[in-house]
Design an enzyme around this catalytic site. Structure first.
Site, PDB file in Angstrom:
ATOM      1  CB  SER A  73      50.067  35.723  41.560  1.00  0.00           C
ATOM      2  OG  SER A  73      48.791  35.209  41.747  1.00  0.00           O
TER       3      SER A  73
ATOM      4  N   GLY B  54      46.677  29.490  50.113  1.00  0.00           N
ATOM      5  CA  GLY B  54      46.874  28.331  49.240  1.00  0.00           C
ATOM      6  C   GLY B  54      48.129  28.467  48.396  1.00  0.00           C
TER       7      GLY B  54
ATOM      8  CD  GLN C 132      47.417  28.123  44.503  1.00  0.00           C
ATOM      9  OE1 GLN C 132      46.960  27.080  44.961  1.00  0.00           O
ATOM     10  NE2 GLN C 132      46.990  29.309  44.891  1.00  0.00           N
TER      11      GLN C 132
ATOM     12  CG  ASP D 285      41.728  33.994  41.755  1.00  0.00           C
ATOM     13  OD1 ASP D 285      41.301  32.873  42.084  1.00  0.00           O
ATOM     14  OD2 ASP D 285      42.921  34.325  41.850  1.00  0.00           O
TER      15      ASP D 285
ATOM     16  NE  ARG E  65      36.879  32.572  45.800  1.00  0.00           N
ATOM     17  CZ  ARG E  65      38.148  32.890  45.556  1.00  0.00           C
ATOM     18  NH1 ARG E  65      38.667  32.669  44.378  1.00  0.00           N
ATOM     19  NH2 ARG E  65      38.888  33.439  46.503  1.00  0.00           N
TER      20      ARG E  65
END
Ligand code: S3P
Length: 432
Positions: free
Chosen positions: A21, A92, A165, A315, A346
């Site tokens: 990130s 993404g 994001q 994540d 996921r």
């Protein structure tokens, strides 16, 4: 790739790559600042290279030199139209952040991606940007996406979807927009963009009110270039952390790891499960918390994590589910809706692959329940990853305990951790 049992535990000091990130932001923000920025320890993975190549294609001078890149910033409003479409592969973060950045530039851009990225939701960034008058056309809510750069207007946002994001895309759009944009976050998301913008001299003010956060940003103030040391990635570390915890006779030390409080849920969750994890050498660099992490084999207990944990570690659920499968009592992880729109669904793949490994688990209303046992019978050793790097690495770690597992499409690991296989082998991991 085949992952097989580890016999002697895992031991050593692995080299963890730079944070993904922070690496994306360490390319984008210097590119629109004034001056020359040297970036150390940037992650050179497929995803980050997508952002780097995108900025190069818009005329930013970026020189690469071993572990360092040197960026000559072009200022807030001086990017050039790319020659053709901008291809973002699987990334993404590149897609959402660049959509925000490009909507206030003065040219048209077309963003495309691979099959997985082209099925991910982009309306979540296009909709709030269109409140600023951005002109964005999606393809049924996804990529390919056309952005007709224009002057935007500053507005007030109350973010419903917890997503760094989206927030970052809006901040990047607001930077080049006259007036004051206000962003209210109702849930915590990683704050690397705001932290970096503060250190680059943006006109930004952040106020926390309970669990809410208000960000005020006044646009059109030029940024001042800064050098950045990218710390190492906690998300990438978490695969080795769990492997050390669940395999006997293990001890590893991870150095220079980013321990940002908006993102360290995995450490809090594992400690709650009884993990022997010590954080040492705590320090701050470029406004980011950094530490070293020592991990030893541990007897883990199950735990219940509420949805607030999902905000701090979205994540890490694939690898946390592996840890929970070797605990001595059941676990439940609540509020995992956002897991369904990551590089893969996921939640679906965690359930499918755990069940194929013989683990009793289920999901109800996006809550995940894991009922561990001390003996597993593998039903199908082919792990389906849908080209998702974190599913692939999590089930490599599962193989290190149960083995052998055949991890399908494991090349996806290059999107975030190209050296994963070698580093794991050096620790005593058994992957071929
Ligand atoms: C990221 C934000 C998160 C995370 C992703 C990286 C970022 O996504 O899952 O891996 O760098 O801003 P969301 O914003 O969709 O939650």
């Amino acid at each position: 790739m085949i992952s097989n049992v580890v016999t002697e535990g895992i031991n050593g000091i692995p080299k963890i790559p730079g944070d993904k990130s922070i690496s994306h932001r360490s390319i984008i923000i210097p590119s629109i600042s004034n001056g020359v920025c040297e970036i150390n320890n940037i992650l050179k993975s497929d995803d980050v290279l997508r952002t780097l190549n995108a900025l190069k294609s818009m005329g930013v001078n970026i020189q690469e030199n071993k572990n360092k890149i040197i960026i000559q910033g072009k200022g807030l409003n001086s990017l050039n139209r790319a020659n053709g479409e901008i291809y973002l592969g699987n990334s993404g973060t590149s897609a959402r952040l660049l959509t925000g950045l490009l909507s206030s530039q003065k040219f048209k851009s077309i963003l495309t991606g691979d099959k997985s990225l082209s099925s991910r939701p982009m309306q979540r960034i296009a909709d709030p940007l269109s409140k600023m008058n951005a002109k964005i056309i999606t393809t049924k809510g996804s990529l390919p996406l056309t952005i007709e750069g224009s002057n935007l207007k500053a507005v007030n946002f109350d973010l419903e979807i917890p997503s760094a994001q989206i927030k970052s895309g809006l901040l990047l759009a607001a930077l080049n927009t006259k007036g004051q944009t206000n962003i209210t976050e109702n849930k915590v998301t990683r704050d690397h963009t705001e932290v970096m913008l503060q250190s680059f001299g943006a006109n930004i003010e952040i106020n926390k009110i309970g669990s809410k956060k208000n960000i005020k940003i006044i646009g059109q103030k030029e940024l001042i270039g800064k050098n950045i040391d990218v710390p190492n990635d906690l998300s990438s570390s978490s695969f080795f952390i769990v492997s050390a915890l669940i395999n006997k006779n293990s001890k590893i030390i991870l150095k220079n790891i980013n321990n940002n409080p908006t993102r360290n849920g995995i450490i809090l969750a594992l400690k709650k499960m009884g993990a022997k994890i010590n954080l040492t050498n705590n320090r701050i660099n470029n406004n980011e918390n950094i530490c070293d992490i020592e991990v030893r084999s541990s007897e883990l207990h199950g735990c219940e994590l509420g949805p607030e944990f999902a905000d701090l570690m979205i994540d890490e659920y694939p690898i946390l589910s592996i840890a929970a499968s070797f605990a001595n009592s059941p676990s439940v992880f609540r509020g995992l809706k956002e897991l369904r729109v990551k590089e893969s669904d996921r939640l679906k793949l965690i359930l499918l692959n755990l069940q194929n490994c013989g683990v009793n688990c289920k999901s109800e209303n996006n809550d995940l329940f894991i009922f561990p046992s001390n003996k597993y019978q593998i039903k199908n050793n082919l792990i389906q990853t849908d080209f998702d790097h974190r599913i692939a690495m999590a089930f490599c770690i599962m193989g290190s305990k149960l083995g052998p597992l055949n991890i399908k499409d494991s090349d996806s690991i290059n999107t975030s951790f190209p050296t994963f296989k070698n580093e794991f082998k050096n620790l005593g991991g058994n992957i071929f």
